[in-house]
Design a protein around this motif. Structure first.
Motif, mmCIF file in Angstrom:
data_model
loop_
_atom_site.group_PDB
_atom_site.id
_atom_site.type_symbol
_atom_site.label_atom_id
_atom_site.label_comp_id
_atom_site.label_asym_id
_atom_site.label_seq_id
_atom_site.Cartn_x
_atom_site.Cartn_y
_atom_site.Cartn_z
ATOM 1 N N ASP A 1 -8.082 8.754 -9.104
ATOM 2 C CA ASP A 1 -7.118 8.995 -8.024
ATOM 3 C C ASP A 1 -7.347 8.023 -6.877
ATOM 4 O OD1 ASP A 1 -5.827 11.037 -9.345
ATOM 5 O OD2 ASP A 1 -7.127 12.601 -8.522
ATOM 6 N N TYR A 2 -8.622 7.756 -6.580
ATOM 7 C CA TYR A 2 -8.921 6.760 -5.550
ATOM 8 C C TYR A 2 -8.363 5.390 -5.946
ATOM 9 C CZ TYR A 2 -12.271 10.259 -3.897
ATOM 10 O OH TYR A 2 -12.852 11.410 -3.449
ATOM 11 N N LEU A 3 -8.471 5.068 -7.212
ATOM 12 C CA LEU A 3 -7.982 3.766 -7.664
ATOM 13 C C LEU A 3 -6.461 3.696 -7.586
ATOM 14 C CD1 LEU A 3 -8.858 1.042 -8.900
ATOM 15 C CD2 LEU A 3 -8.545 2.066 -11.145
ATOM 16 N N SER A 4 -5.788 4.792 -7.944
ATOM 17 C CA SER A 4 -4.322 4.769 -7.889
ATOM 18 C C SER A 4 -3.805 4.745 -6.451
ATOM 19 C CB SER A 4 -3.767 5.988 -8.629
ATOM 20 O OG SER A 4 -4.190 7.187 -7.999
ATOM 21 N N GLN A 5 -4.597 5.282 -5.473
ATOM 22 C CA GLN A 5 -4.189 5.295 -4.072
ATOM 23 C C GLN A 5 -4.864 4.196 -3.258
ATOM 24 O OE1 GLN A 5 -5.075 9.250 -2.692
ATOM 25 N NE2 GLN A 5 -3.867 10.261 -4.294
ATOM 26 N N PHE A 6 -5.389 3.189 -3.937
ATOM 27 C CA PHE A 6 -6.161 2.145 -3.248
ATOM 28 C C PHE A 6 -5.263 1.383 -2.276
ATOM 29 C CE2 PHE A 6 -8.243 -2.029 -3.011
ATOM 30 C CZ PHE A 6 -9.525 -1.644 -2.685
ATOM 31 N N ARG A 7 -5.739 1.225 -1.040
ATOM 32 C CA ARG A 7 -4.996 0.537 0.005
ATOM 33 C C ARG A 7 -5.789 -0.629 0.585
ATOM 34 N NH1 ARG A 7 -2.064 3.531 -2.049
ATOM 35 N NH2 ARG A 7 -0.561 5.013 -1.130
ATOM 36 N N GLY A 8 -6.832 -1.026 -0.065
ATOM 37 C CA GLY A 8 -7.689 -2.082 0.472
ATOM 38 C C GLY A 8 -7.237 -3.466 0.061
ATOM 39 N N ARG A 9 -8.179 -4.390 0.108
ATOM 40 C CA ARG A 9 -7.877 -5.764 -0.221
ATOM 41 C C ARG A 9 -7.525 -5.897 -1.702
ATOM 42 N NH1 ARG A 9 -13.141 -8.416 2.890
ATOM 43 N NH2 ARG A 9 -12.830 -7.308 4.880
ATOM 44 N N ASP B 1 -13.498 1.596 5.591
ATOM 45 C CA ASP B 1 -12.579 0.476 5.772
ATOM 46 C C ASP B 1 -11.114 0.908 5.668
ATOM 47 O OD1 ASP B 1 -14.657 -1.202 6.145
ATOM 48 O OD2 ASP B 1 -14.402 -2.353 4.292
ATOM 49 N N GLY B 2 -10.850 2.184 5.339
ATOM 50 C CA GLY B 2 -9.472 2.649 5.203
ATOM 51 C C GLY B 2 -8.829 2.308 3.881
ATOM 52 N N ALA B 3 -9.617 1.826 2.907
ATOM 53 C CA ALA B 3 -9.047 1.484 1.600
ATOM 54 C C ALA B 3 -8.727 2.727 0.790
ATOM 55 C CB ALA B 3 -10.005 0.583 0.824
ATOM 56 N N ILE B 4 -9.513 3.792 0.988
ATOM 57 C CA ILE B 4 -9.280 5.062 0.306
ATOM 58 C C ILE B 4 -9.453 6.180 1.310
ATOM 59 C CG2 ILE B 4 -10.072 4.185 -1.936
ATOM 60 C CD1 ILE B 4 -12.667 5.783 -1.489
ATOM 61 N N LEU B 5 -8.972 7.345 0.949
ATOM 62 C CA LEU B 5 -9.203 8.553 1.731
ATOM 63 C C LEU B 5 -10.081 9.464 0.894
ATOM 64 C CD1 LEU B 5 -8.662 10.343 4.180
ATOM 65 C CD2 LEU B 5 -6.637 11.218 3.004
ATOM 66 N N ASP C 1 0.847 12.800 0.422
ATOM 67 C CA ASP C 1 0.299 11.444 0.402
ATOM 68 C C ASP C 1 0.628 10.701 1.696
ATOM 69 O OD1 ASP C 1 -0.640 11.964 -2.090
ATOM 70 O OD2 ASP C 1 1.015 10.977 -3.147
ATOM 71 N N LYS C 2 1.822 10.937 2.236
ATOM 72 C CA LYS C 2 2.196 10.266 3.475
ATOM 73 C C LYS C 2 1.325 10.732 4.634
ATOM 74 C CE LYS C 2 6.167 9.296 6.429
ATOM 75 N NZ LYS C 2 7.626 9.538 6.642
ATOM 76 N N ARG C 3 1.082 12.067 4.686
ATOM 77 C CA ARG C 3 0.234 12.578 5.770
ATOM 78 C C ARG C 3 -1.182 12.041 5.664
ATOM 79 N NH1 ARG C 3 2.965 17.454 4.545
ATOM 80 N NH2 ARG C 3 1.133 18.165 3.371
#
Length: 635
Positions: free
Chosen positions: A576-584, A563-567, A498-500
């Motif tokens: 999984d996208y929702l649990s790793q969400f990094r957006g607004r 936008d970089g909110a998800i990978l 996840d960090k990578r």
């Protein structure tokens, strides 16, 4: 093994609950009788909930639920009968078919009890707000009471209270302990989700829709868990109900046995009971006279040594023949004279045999009917007095017997084990299983390995260094340590991955070449967000609303990735996208709602109309039209 209720020890609520759980885990009959009714209730409840959600008519689902509830009552009655026969029966191992037949024989009473208990519980919950359901506890043994055939089903609560007796307080605490169903509810939820997690991570099966269904914010899932937990505890309810009735009988017939025996009427033919000293003297005099009369004449060895003592019925018949031959008494007098013989115990059989043979010898061998009539009349009169005196003595001896019963270990608290003076004889050794043989072999091998070390003091030790139990403990510790190590490695690898992904998110966003993905229509990055939105409008214009919803969701994933909110990764699920969400932060709630609607529409095959598409489009539009973040645009 069937035992008498008087041989059982009164139990508290925790002991009864523990006994019920043990009984349910060791007997398949209780499950065979309760599972059909429980499964029917689960299916009918889910059908009713789905009908309410979809707006279907409720007549058929309500009728099916009612029939399932009556089937459940029939199964409860059969299970109560099975448990009672298992505990107190005398016909050997009980049969589930026999218990089911017994329940069918009492089916009208059971159906009345089903309606009675359902109406009573509903009324109590509505009137008292649920508190009365906890305080009113006697009707919890209703099905067990009906199967015993005691009282009228229309007066079920009073019958249950009478049968429970002093065990009503225990029934209250047993009902409180049944709240353990809440723990079973959450354990079922955790176990099901854990299985889904293993299926997705280890097997690689796409279980997104199943994971979404098995969520605590889904009402149908909550209903399924509640009804399934209720069905799984059906055997425990039947077992505890039967055990409570047995406990009530033990307390009434066991602990109250002393008072009951002291109130027993004496068999003195209506005469007032003499003082204890006089009664004791009369009893002794009557016994002495009876023994003297019955043993006055010497018994012939040829008649009594090898012959079996006469039964009371045979003695009555032979004495009647003597009386008829010698015209000893009339029929009215004979009934009063011969009646005491039926009350003689087995210990007086030999004396009665000698008396009959003596009278027969006087009447037939010596042909002296006068002497036989006198002996017969005097002997029967004396035996009647002996029986009356013995009855009074038995009434007083019953008190001592009751005290002896109450002094048994079953009715007393368990005392600490005392040191035994002499060792008990050793039981014959049982044949060890293959696992025990393997443990012993492994222990021997490890013992030999340790004995090779150059330690003379250790070689001189008489006792072995390792035993099978110690080896098993060592193996358990090693296995637990290895398991924790493997889990730790898996966790570290997941965190590093996840960090990578997080560190490389910006680079991957800017270096993805859409031209290389143009031929893959299932890849969200094969088109820009505007291209997916335009395709969605075209599909909606043709009436393909379900495919249009998918295109809008892919447009949303493409936008969030840029936008970089998800990978974006095809191996990940939408959640999984929702649990790793990094957006607004304000985007996460609409993203969750859009993911839920898309899963139900695409994976759940729910029909989507023009209104559904418009709502999905309205939720997606703010996320697609929002400006990009400055740092991402600069990159």
């Amino acid at each position: 093994m069937a035992v008498s209720a008087l041989e059982l020890r009164p139990r508290n609520a925790v002991a009864l609950m523990d006994a019920a759980l043990r009984l349910c885990t060791r007997n398949a009959g209780v499950w065979a009788l309760t599972l059909p009714g429980g499964a029917a209730v689960v299916a009918a409840m889910l059908y009713l909930a789905e009908s309410v959600r979809m707006g279907w008519p409720l007549v058929v689902p309500s009728l099916l639920l009612t029939l399932a509830w009556f089937l459940r009552g029939l199964g409860q009655g059969a299970t109560c009968h099975y448990v009672q026969e298992l505990l107190l029966g005398t016909q050997g191992e009980p049969s589930a078919w026999a218990s089911l037949k017994a329940a069918l024989a009492r089916m009208p009473a059971l159906f009345i009890a089903v309606a009675y208990l359902l109406g009573l519980n509903t009324l109590v919950v509505m009137v008292t707000g649920g508190f009365g359901y906890i305080l009113l506890q006697s009707h919890g043994v209703g099905y067990a009471a009906v199967m015993q055939g005691r009282g009228s089903p229309l007066k079920l609560y009073g019958t249950c209270s009478r049968l429970l007796g002093p065990a009503r307080g225990t029934a209250l605490w047993v009902r409180a302990l049944m709240s353990v169903q809440v723990l079973a509810f959450f354990n079922l939820h955790i176990a099901f989700n854990f299985l889904l997690f293993l299926g997705r991570k280890l097997v690689g099966v796409d279980l997104t829709f199943a994971e979404r269904f098995a969520s605590l914010d889904n009402g149908q899932w909550l209903i399924f868990l509640a009804v399934t937990t209720f069905a799984l505890f059906e055997p425990v309810r039947a077992a505890t109900a039967t055990l409570l009735l047995v406990d009530g009988r033990v307390r009434q017939e066991g602990l109250d046995l002393l008072a009951s025996v002291q109130q027993l009427p004496s068999r003195d033919l209506g005469r007032p009971l003499p003082p204890p000293g006089a009664a004791r003297g009369a009893a002794m005099l009557a016994v002495v006279l009876g023994l003297g009369l019955l043993t006055a004449a010497p018994a012939h060895a040829q008649d009594t040594e090898d012959a079996k003592p006469l039964a009371p019925s045979e003695a009555l018949r032979r004495l009647g023949e003597v009386a008829e031959a010698c015209e000893a008494s009339a029929d009215e007098d004979a009934a009063d004279l011969y009646a005491p013989l039926e009350s003689l115990g087995p210990g007086e059989a030999v004396k009665l045999d000698r008396f009959v043979r003596r009278v027969e010898r006087q009447a037939f061998d010596e042909e002296d009917c006068d002497k036989a009539r006198a002996t017969l009349t005097q002997g029967l009169t004396t035996m009647g007095a002996t029986v009356d005196a013995q009855a009074r003595a038995d009434a007083r001896a019953a008190t001592a017997r009751a005290k002896d019963i109450l002094a048994r270990p079953e009715f007393a608290e368990a005392a600490p084990k005392a040191e035994k003076d002499a060792p008990e004889p050793a039981a014959p050794p049982e044949t060890p299983g293959w696992w025990q043989r393997f443990i012993d072999w492994l222990g021997e091998q490890l013992k030999k390995l340790f004995e090779r070390e150059p330690a003379e003091s250790r070689q001189q030790t008489a006792q072995p260094i390792l035993s099978g139990m110690n080896v098993a403990n060592v193996l358990v510790v090693v296995l637990v340590t290895l398991t924790l190590a493997v889990l730790g490695m898996v966790l570290l690898r997941a965190l590093n991955r996840d960090k990578r992904r997080t560190d490389a998110a910006g680079v991957q966003v800017s270096t993805v070449d859409a031209s290389t993905l143009a031929g893959d229509a299932h890849h969200a990055l094969s088109r820009p967000p505007e291209g997916w939105a335009h395709l969605a409008d075209e599909l909606a214009a043709r009436g393909a609303y379900r495919e249009a919803v998918r295109s809008l969701y892919l447009a949303l994933l493409s936008r969030l990735h840029r936008d970089g909110a998800i990978l974006y990764d095809e191996t990940l699920s939408n959640w999984d996208y929702l649990s790793q969400f990094r957006g607004r932060a304000e985007w996460k709630a609409p993203f969750r709602e859009l993911t839920r609607r898309f899963d139900f529409a695409w994976y759940g095959n729910l029909p989507v109309g023009v209104d559904g598409y418009r709502e999905f489009r309205a939720l997606t539009e703010p996320l697609l039209a929002a400006p990009s973040r400055p740092e991402v645009a600069g990159a």
